[in-house]
Design a protein around this motif. Structure first.
Motif, short mmCIF file in Angstrom:
data_model
loop_
_atom_site.label_atom_id
_atom_site.label_comp_id
_atom_site.label_asym_id
_atom_site.label_seq_id
_atom_site.Cartn_x
_atom_site.Cartn_y
_atom_site.Cartn_z
N ILE A 278 0.85 -1.19 0.00
CA ILE A 278 0.00 0.00 0.00
C ILE A 278 0.88 1.23 0.00
O ILE A 278 1.85 1.32 0.76
CB ILE A 278 -0.93 -0.02 1.24
CG1 ILE A 278 -1.99 -1.11 1.03
CG2 ILE A 278 -1.57 1.34 1.47
CD1 ILE A 278 -2.95 -1.23 2.16
N ARG A 279 0.54 2.14 -0.89
CA ARG A 279 1.32 3.37 -1.01
C ARG A 279 0.52 4.51 -0.36
O ARG A 279 -0.62 4.75 -0.74
CB ARG A 279 1.59 3.65 -2.49
CG ARG A 279 2.73 4.58 -2.72
CD ARG A 279 3.28 4.44 -4.15
NE ARG A 279 4.43 5.32 -4.31
CZ ARG A 279 5.66 5.01 -3.88
NH1 ARG A 279 5.89 3.86 -3.30
NH2 ARG A 279 6.65 5.87 -4.03
N GLU B 286 3.59 -2.94 3.60
CA GLU B 286 2.98 -4.23 3.28
C GLU B 286 2.03 -4.57 4.42
O GLU B 286 2.46 -5.05 5.47
CB GLU B 286 4.06 -5.32 3.22
CG GLU B 286 4.88 -5.39 1.97
CD GLU B 286 4.17 -6.12 0.83
OE1 GLU B 286 3.45 -7.10 1.11
OE2 GLU B 286 4.33 -5.68 -0.31
N VAL B 287 0.77 -4.27 4.27
CA VAL B 287 -0.17 -4.52 5.37
C VAL B 287 -1.52 -4.93 4.83
O VAL B 287 -1.84 -4.72 3.65
CB VAL B 287 -0.35 -3.27 6.27
CG1 VAL B 287 0.91 -2.95 7.04
CG2 VAL B 287 -0.82 -2.07 5.46
N PRO C 64 -6.63 -0.70 10.76
CA PRO C 64 -6.86 0.74 10.96
C PRO C 64 -5.62 1.57 10.63
O PRO C 64 -4.49 1.17 10.94
CB PRO C 64 -7.19 0.85 12.45
CG PRO C 64 -7.51 -0.53 12.91
CD PRO C 64 -6.80 -1.48 11.99
N LEU C 65 -5.88 2.71 10.02
CA LEU C 65 -4.79 3.64 9.70
C LEU C 65 -3.97 3.98 10.93
O LEU C 65 -2.75 4.12 10.86
CB LEU C 65 -5.41 4.90 9.07
CG LEU C 65 -4.47 6.03 8.70
CD1 LEU C 65 -3.47 5.58 7.63
CD2 LEU C 65 -5.27 7.24 8.19
N SER D 10 -8.37 8.08 12.91
CA SER D 10 -7.63 7.08 12.14
C SER D 10 -7.85 5.67 12.66
O SER D 10 -7.54 4.71 11.97
CB SER D 10 -6.13 7.43 12.12
OG SER D 10 -5.57 7.37 13.41
N CYS D 11 -8.41 5.53 13.87
CA CYS D 11 -8.71 4.18 14.35
C CYS D 11 -9.88 3.56 13.62
O CYS D 11 -10.10 2.36 13.69
CB CYS D 11 -8.95 4.17 15.86
SG CYS D 11 -10.52 4.91 16.39
N LEU D 12 -10.68 4.40 12.93
CA LEU D 12 -11.85 3.89 12.21
C LEU D 12 -11.63 3.82 10.70
O LEU D 12 -12.51 3.37 9.97
CB LEU D 12 -13.07 4.80 12.47
CG LEU D 12 -13.63 4.83 13.89
CD1 LEU D 12 -14.88 5.71 13.93
CD2 LEU D 12 -13.97 3.43 14.37
N VAL D 13 -10.48 4.31 10.24
CA VAL D 13 -10.24 4.38 8.79
C VAL D 13 -9.40 3.18 8.37
O VAL D 13 -8.24 3.07 8.78
CB VAL D 13 -9.51 5.69 8.41
CG1 VAL D 13 -9.21 5.72 6.92
CG2 VAL D 13 -10.31 6.90 8.85
N PRO D 14 -9.96 2.26 7.59
CA PRO D 14 -9.11 1.18 7.07
C PRO D 14 -7.99 1.80 6.21
O PRO D 14 -8.26 2.71 5.42
CB PRO D 14 -10.06 0.34 6.21
CG PRO D 14 -11.44 0.74 6.64
CD PRO D 14 -11.34 2.17 7.10
#
Lengths: 178, 788
Positions: free
Chosen positions: A5-6, A17-18, A23-24, A60-64
């Protein structure tokens, strides 16, 4: 399941690489070592994990992390020490344990971007999603007021240099690692 | 900044060399908390917890979990038995095993630790561990715990009474007969959760028989000692380090995760880190629920004839701070008033709940919710202004507390006056507040309350000041920074005492291999006790420097003058700089050591030791608006004044005072934790509402009261961490009672309770008499069994 992921974080491009569903918050804190983006409630209610996504405060805890691809991610690490909001929080002693404070600083930055001279009710409305369990809210209100004045003074003084927080990425700008 | 080597150890900064930079780092988010620590080859832990509140533990089935991806080890009570630790206990009454053995005592009790290569692997495997329990009847209510046939929560005890603190003074029966009015009331407090945003975290590692721990602990010295005892180690073989805490509020007092993480590390042979998830926090520690029954009598002049109270507390299944909580609440429940005859019985019982621990205000909040609301009810019933009633009954310096001991240094009157005066000022300034609605749906009123809280007596604090060859001074204490600014406080005290610039101080963070003993960073004692230890260490350092210079110059110490950075021979004017003295010393540093113990003074008449070496004192005044349509209570203005004696760090003192009022809003208005079937009814911060900025009155005025400096009498520095908190809920309760004419007796003051009180439509304090057994509010209280 990991994908490459970029992400664009504080103006820099970075690959991880995740699992795109993680979560973000976990990615920026654990993988990118941006320690200001803190785990606390995990359900989007306390704001300790606040980042700016395209200039807007986000939990950011809720944002994939997969949904943050292609967006401008800003964390407290992307601000300069002479950022007026930071200066104001330090000088008004608007912190105790400090765990929540980077989230307040980012939410304040976003507020002042939209509303350079906020009324008290506007300050409260902008920060109601950030919790300070130590109870520094009165000092935080003072700091937001000071930040607005400092920001105004800088604009008056002709400091046209946009801060890191407000600088939108140019298309194709790979950015420098910070 | 982006991309780090995951294998690099990241234990955080061990010292603060620049306080101004530290403040910038805190705001920027650069300081490292325990949650940010890491060690090479570190593994992660997840806990397997008891699903039931009580039962016989038959074992854990780990077959499926052991085969899960990334699992390193699964550690349970069987491993404790194998390692000879089955009988090892820790905690306030040495009643807590490292992991549950033979039985489980609350929902959420740790039964096993899964150690895995990642946090997610540990969590996934932990879900596959099966706990085999034969459930038994739990004890879920404190009064049920006292029944003759109640199951006994803690093995080996005769009953469920954890502690019973009683104190009597004066002739209660005679005093009762003198009372012209008698009031009996019952008030209750639910459990609550400290809810620090940084959860409990522990990282432990064994190296050549040495145990190294990074932990979110308010008392590293005692945790280190406890770990040494548990694992049979020399005290020097345990190192506990505490990075800055992301909040604590009492919740991080006492050992909790450290023993089981250290054990999991020992068994797995890996450094192990455990980070509580939010749901874990609600079963790790809570505020003690309490029911208070209180009786007061007054004479025809509106003076107390007597006061007496019974408090029944629920400890949960283990005694973290339960014994001191019962004592603290017992001491405070009757308030700082002249009370000729008094009796208090404060009973703490074991229940099958998660353990109750310290919660900012330590037992005093629960007590003051009752005592200070009853004071208000008495005043209003008698038709006396509540402030005047308090003024007439509050202690002055030299008068006797209800226990019979003299209070040397009483300032409640000043605190009350300052709170009221500030609230008046706030009203005058308050131009932005919306005017009261004219349709009658908003009722506004004022309430006040005072608070008295002990500090742990006696308790020891030590400090070392190390002058280095570069001329800087290391301030080594085990005082934990949890946002209260103790690093600034110890640095300032050291700099002032040494007469050196603040910038020369280096604050060493708690590390039991380097910083000396400190009882605990709680009880609002660090500024006072650690401050005094630092002052003593400074005096010792100056003496040692003078000795060294005396030897070096060959002149007697009494011929030396201190001239800033130098010691100078008064006769020859030859001198030596401080840094040079350190450079010449063995090890390149000169150490000053200081110890402070607040031994209780003995009463001049009775010879009895006082209960507290000094009292935290405060008063709070609030204006509330109650929406009679919705039942919502809003604090419109608030003012507080706390006795500081001598303020060390003015911005920090202000944050403490404002933070007291703001923190206090939560348990007053929203925070509650119930255990209907033994499991908490709240597991996240969506359902557990914390105060936000929108709950805070725009007009919030506070003051830290100082004594006028006098040449010959040293003025004590008081901590300010808890001076106002206990007064917040009763001040709001009193204001609500004045606004709606009905009194809320159970916290929190929820809209449902406000609406119920409005519906009940009782006459309020002044209506219907108010004597026990009479009508109105006292009638509602009459069904509590009549107090003592």
């Amino acid at each position: 399941m990991s994908d490459a992921i970029r992400l664009r974080v504080n103006g820099a491009s970075v690959s991880v690489e995740v699992d795109p569903l993680r979560p973000l918050q976990e990615i920026v804190h654990d993988e990118l070592d941006l320690s200001s983006v803190r785990a606390a409630c995990g359900v989007g209610t306390c704001g300790a994990c606040t980042v700016l996504l395209d200039g807007e405060p986000a939990r950011s805890c809720l944002v994939p992390v997969g949904l943050a691809v292609g967006r401008d991610i800003r964390t407290s690490e992307g601000l300069r020490d002479d950022d007026p909001v930071r200066v104001a929080f330090v000088s008004e002693h608007a912190y105790q344990c400090g765990y929540c404070i980077p989230g307040f600083v980012l939410a304040t930055s976003s507020l002042l971007e939209r509303t350079p001279a906020p009324e008290p009710v506007e300050i409260d409305a902008a920060l109601v999603g950030n919790v300070c369990r130590c109870g520094s809210y009165a000092a935080i209100r003072r700091a937001v007021g000071l930040a607005a004045r400092l920001r105004d003074e800088r604009l008056e003084a002709g400091d046209a240099e946009p801060s890191a927080r407000t600088r939108r990425p140019n298309p194709g700008d790979a950015g420098e690692p910070e | 900044m982006i991309g780090r080597e995951p294998s690099v150890a990241n234990p955080g900064s061990a010292e603060v060399a620049d306080l101004a930079a530290e403040a910038r780092d805190r705001v920027a988010g650069r300081i490292r908390y325990a949650i940010d620590t890491a060690l090479p080859s570190m593994a992660w832990a997840a806990l397997v917890r008891s699903p039931v509140p009580a039962g016989r533990l038959r074992g854990v089935d780990v077959r499926s979990a052991s085969a899960a991806d990334g699992v390193v080890a699964i550690v349970s009570g069987e491993d404790l038995a194998r390692e000879g630790l089955a009988a090892a206990r820790f905690g306030g009454l040495s009643d807590q095993p490292i992991l549950a053995i033979d039985r489980v005592s609350y929902v959420g009790e740790p039964v096993a630790v899964v150690v895995a290569e990642s946090r997610s692997a540990a969590t996934a495997a932990a879900a596959q561990v099966r706990v085999n329990v034969d459930p038994s009847a739990p004890v879920l209510e404190p009064d049920a715990a006292l029944r003759a046939n109640a199951p006994v929560v803690r093995e080996g005890r005769a009953d469920n009474v954890l502690s019973r603190w009683t104190r009597r003074n004066g002739d209660l029966a005679a005093a009762r007969s003198r009372a012209v009015r008698t009031f009996r009331d019952r008030f209750s407090n639910p459990a609550a959760q400290q809810a620090s945003l940084e959860p409990h975290v522990c990282l432990a590692s064994w190296d050549d028989g040495r145990l190294r721990v990074w932990s979110t602990s308010q008392n590293p010295s005692r945790v280190a000692a406890e770990l040494a005892t548990l694992f049979g180690l020399e005290p020097s073989a345990v190192e506990v380090r505490v990075p800055p805490l992301g909040g604590a509020y009492g919740g991080k007092n006492q050992a909790k995760l450290e023993p089981l993480v250290a054990f999991a590390s020992r068994v797995s042979g890996r450094p192990v880190k455990l980070v509580n998830r939010r749901a874990d926090e609600f079963v790790t520690v809570t505020k003690h629920p309490a029911v208070v029954t209180i009786e007061s009598g007054v004479d025809e002049d509106g003076r107390f004839t007597h006061r007496s109270a019974e408090i029944l507390w629920s400890a949960g299944a283990y005694a973290l701070s339960s014994v001191p909580v019962a004592r603290a609440g017992g001491l405070a429940v009757l308030g700082p008033y002249r009370i000729p005859a008094a009796a208090v019985e404060s009973v703490m019982v074991y229940t099958n709940h998660p353990p109750g621990g310290s919660f900012r205000g330590l037992g005093v909040s629960q007590a003051a919710w009752a005592g200070e609301q009853q004071v208000d009810r008495i005043a209003r019933t008698l038709g006396i202004d509540p402030v005047s009633f308090r003024r007439a009954n509050l202690l002055a310096s030299g008068e006797r507390l209800w226990t019979g001991e003299r209070v040397a240094d009483a300032h409640w009157l000043e605190c009350l006056d300052a709170a009221v005066e500030q609230l008046d000022g706030a009203r005058r300034r308050d131009a932005v507040a919306p005017p009261a609605r004219r349709d009658g749906t908003l009722r506004q009123a004022t309430g006040v309350a005072v608070a008295m809280k002990h500090t742990i007596t006696p308790a020891r604090s030590e400090a070392i000041l190390a002058l280095r060859a570069d001329g800087r001074v290391e301030v080594r204490t085990s005082a934990v920074d949890m946002g209260q600014g103790v690093e600034v406080v110890v640095a300032r005290v050291a700099a002032d005492a040494l007469e050196l610039p603040l910038e020369r101080m280096i604050v060493v963070r708690p590390d039991t291999s380097r910083t000396p003993f400190d009882m605990t960073t709680s009880s609002s004692r660090a500024t006072f006790a650690v401050g005094n230890a630092v002052e003593a260490a400074a005096a010792d350092l100056v003496d040692r420097l003078a000795e060294a210079v005396s030897v070096s110059l060959g002149v007697p110490p009494d011929r030396l003058d201190r001239d800033g950075d130098r010691f100078v021979d008064r006769d020859s004017r030859r001198g030596i700089g401080l840094a040079a003295v350190a450079a010449a010393a063995p090890g390149g540093e000169i150490l000053g050591r200081g110890t402070f113990v607040n031994e209780p003074e003995r009463d001049v008449d009775t010879g009895e030791p006082v209960s507290s070496s000094h009292w935290h004192q405060g008063a709070v005044a609030v204006d509330v608006a109650v929406d009679v349509g919705t039942g919502v209570v809003r604090v419109e203005r608030a003012a507080g004044a706390a006795w500081a004696g001598r303020v060390v760090n003015p911005p920090g003192a202000r944050l403490q005072n404002e933070g007291n009022v703001i923190f206090g809003l939560g348990p007053s208005l929203f925070e509650s934790l119930e255990f209907p079937d033994g499991a908490p009814d709240v597991t996240d911060l969506l359902d557990y509402r914390l105060p936000t900025i929108a709950d805070v009155p725009v007009e919030l005025a506070t003051r830290a009261l100082e004594a006028p400096p006098t040449a010959d009498v040293p003025v004590e520095r008081h901590g300010l961490g808890e001076s106002l908190i206990p007064a917040v809920a009763p001040a709001i309760g009193n204001a609500v009672a004045a606004a709606i004419g009905g009194r809320i007796r159970d916290l929190p003051i929820s809209p449902e309770r406000v609406l119920a009180a409005l519906d009940a439509g009782d006459g309020g304090d002044a209506g219907g008499g108010g004597d026990a057994g009479g009508g109105g509010e006292a009638g509602a209280a009459g069904d509590t069994g009549g107090g003592r």
